[in-house]
Write an enzyme that holds these catalytic residues in place. Structure first.
Site, PDB file in Angstrom:
ATOM      1  NE  ARG A   1     -34.433 -16.957 -12.991  1.00 51.60           N
ATOM      2  CZ  ARG A   1     -33.730 -15.878 -13.320  1.00 51.60           C
ATOM      3  NH1 ARG A   1     -34.154 -15.087 -14.284  1.00 51.60           N
ATOM      4  NH2 ARG A   1     -32.637 -15.614 -12.685  1.00 51.60           N
TER       5      ARG A   1
ATOM      6  N   PRO B   1     -41.979  -8.773 -14.403  1.00 50.85           N
ATOM      7  CG  PRO B   1     -42.637 -10.291 -12.816  1.00 50.85           C
ATOM      8  CD  PRO B   1     -41.664 -10.097 -13.886  1.00 50.85           C
ATOM      9  CD  GLU B   2     -38.510  -3.592 -15.332  1.00 54.29           C
ATOM     10  OE1 GLU B   2     -38.490  -2.361 -15.256  1.00 54.29           O
ATOM     11  OE2 GLU B   2     -37.815  -4.239 -16.130  1.00 54.29           O
TER      12      GLU B   2
ATOM     13  CG  HIS C   1     -43.090 -23.299 -13.862  1.00 53.72           C
ATOM     14  ND1 HIS C   1     -42.278 -24.389 -13.663  1.00 53.72           N
ATOM     15  CD2 HIS C   1     -42.948 -22.956 -15.153  1.00 53.72           C
ATOM     16  CE1 HIS C   1     -41.667 -24.698 -14.803  1.00 53.72           C
ATOM     17  NE2 HIS C   1     -42.054 -23.835 -15.731  1.00 53.72           N
TER      18      HIS C   1
ATOM     19  NE  ARG D   1     -30.322  -7.670 -13.246  1.00 57.35           N
ATOM     20  CZ  ARG D   1     -31.651  -7.558 -13.176  1.00 57.35           C
ATOM     21  NH1 ARG D   1     -32.186  -6.738 -12.303  1.00 57.35           N
ATOM     22  NH2 ARG D   1     -32.446  -8.257 -13.957  1.00 57.35           N
TER      23      ARG D   1
ATOM     24  CE  LYS E   1     -38.859  -3.459  -9.808  1.00 50.58           C
ATOM     25  NZ  LYS E   1     -37.459  -3.904  -9.884  1.00 50.58           N
TER      26      LYS E   1
ATOM     27  NE  ARG F   1     -29.727   7.588  -2.225  1.00 53.54           N
ATOM     28  CZ  ARG F   1     -29.911   6.481  -1.528  1.00 53.54           C
ATOM     29  NH1 ARG F   1     -29.134   5.434  -1.707  1.00 53.54           N
ATOM     30  NH2 ARG F   1     -30.873   6.424  -0.637  1.00 53.54           N
TER      31      ARG F   1
END
Length: 262
Positions: A112, A2-3, A93, A250, A59, A151
């Site tokens: 999860r 899920p992005e 699940h 990541r 998302k 940034r």
DNA sequence: CTAGATGTTAAGGT
DNA sequence: CACCTTAACATCTA
């Protein structure tokens, strides 16, 4: 999965299957994923109402059930939606089940349990409270340059930071950087106007193409990084073995030959 | 048995 | 003070 592109698929799936039907029951099989709402409150809020429309921001998927009531779905790492008729078809699940008057069900499945389900009255207020950035597909070039220009840190970390721009995850951040041939550890503050513009265009391009491909890796071009991502993967451009590195907590996959630090 | 997997966030550091 | 990085969360698989 899920992005942003995956969540857009969930939005279209929900739109195509679950709108305008009376909700007869809300079966919470595991309350862990409920956030700021109890199973009782969720059921009480939704029973007798109908899902009327949806809105995605990054998302997050918001489903309107009433003028002042929205269901919030976040899919975490393994969340997904499944619409079906027979209870025996419920995915393994299933955490929450929405049962409609026609006896069909919509399951929120999440192995999860990093997913989240909540109820809220005002979507914009929620986005503000979470300090979420503009959606990666909504943002325009000027805003993109303005926000990223301030940034510092690895460019991949910035792309992953949902408070800067929202919707990009680990897989598509790698894909975007591969497209612009930029090393994921490139220091963001070193990016000039031209590099930021390239990054912006690639972000839009990758997100849109991924949606066109139904967020299905098998439908994406073999010239993309995604189909090759992983241990023995080779760069689809130069054929060299892909590299990996830990960036922003990541695993980044990239081609050390094609993607140079700027 | 251990490491790592599409995400977020509290806590600690710069 | 604003922003960046890291560890932890729950579960399954290679």
């Amino acid at each position: 999965m899920p992005e942003l592109p995956d969540v857009e698929m969930f939005k279209r799936y929900l739109d195509a299957t679950s709108l305008h039907q009376r909700i007869d029951d809300v079966d919470v099989r595991n309350a862990y994923i409920l956030k700021n709402v109890t199973a009782r409150e969720l059921a009480r809020g939704l029973k007798g109402r109908r899902f009327e429309s949806t809105r995605r921001h990054g998302k997050h998927l918001f489903v309107r059930a009433d003028r002042k009531l929205w269901l919030r779905l976040h899919f975490g790492m393994t969340g997904s939606l499944e619409y079906f008729k027979d209870d025996r078809q419920a995915p393994r699940h299933t955490r929450v089940l929405f049962v409609f008057a026609n006896n069909h069900r919509l399951a929120f499945d999440d192995q999860r349990q990093f997913g989240q389900i909540g109820l809220l009255e005002d979507v914009d207020e929620f986005l503000k409270k979470r300090a979420l950035g503009a959606d990666a597909l909504d943002i325009d070039l000027e805003e993109f340059k303005k926000i990223l220009g301030k940034r510092r840190g690895a460019v991949k970390s910035i792309l992953l930071n949902q408070r800067v721009i929202t919707g990009i995850g680990n897989i598509y951040a790698d894909e975007i950087l591969f497209r612009v041939r930029m090393h994921p550890a490139t220091e963001t503050s070193r990016l000039g106007d031209k590099a930021l513009t390239k990054l912006f265009r690639a972000t839009h391009y990758i997100m849109e193409k991924a949606i066109t491909a139904k967020a299905d890796a098998d439908r994406m071009p073999k010239s993309w990084l995604l189909p090759h991502r992983g241990k023995d993967g080779k760069c689809p451009r130069c054929g060299r073995k892909l590299s990996s590195a830990r960036i922003g907590g990541r695993t980044a996959w990239f081609c050390a030959h094609c993607q140079k630090k700027m």
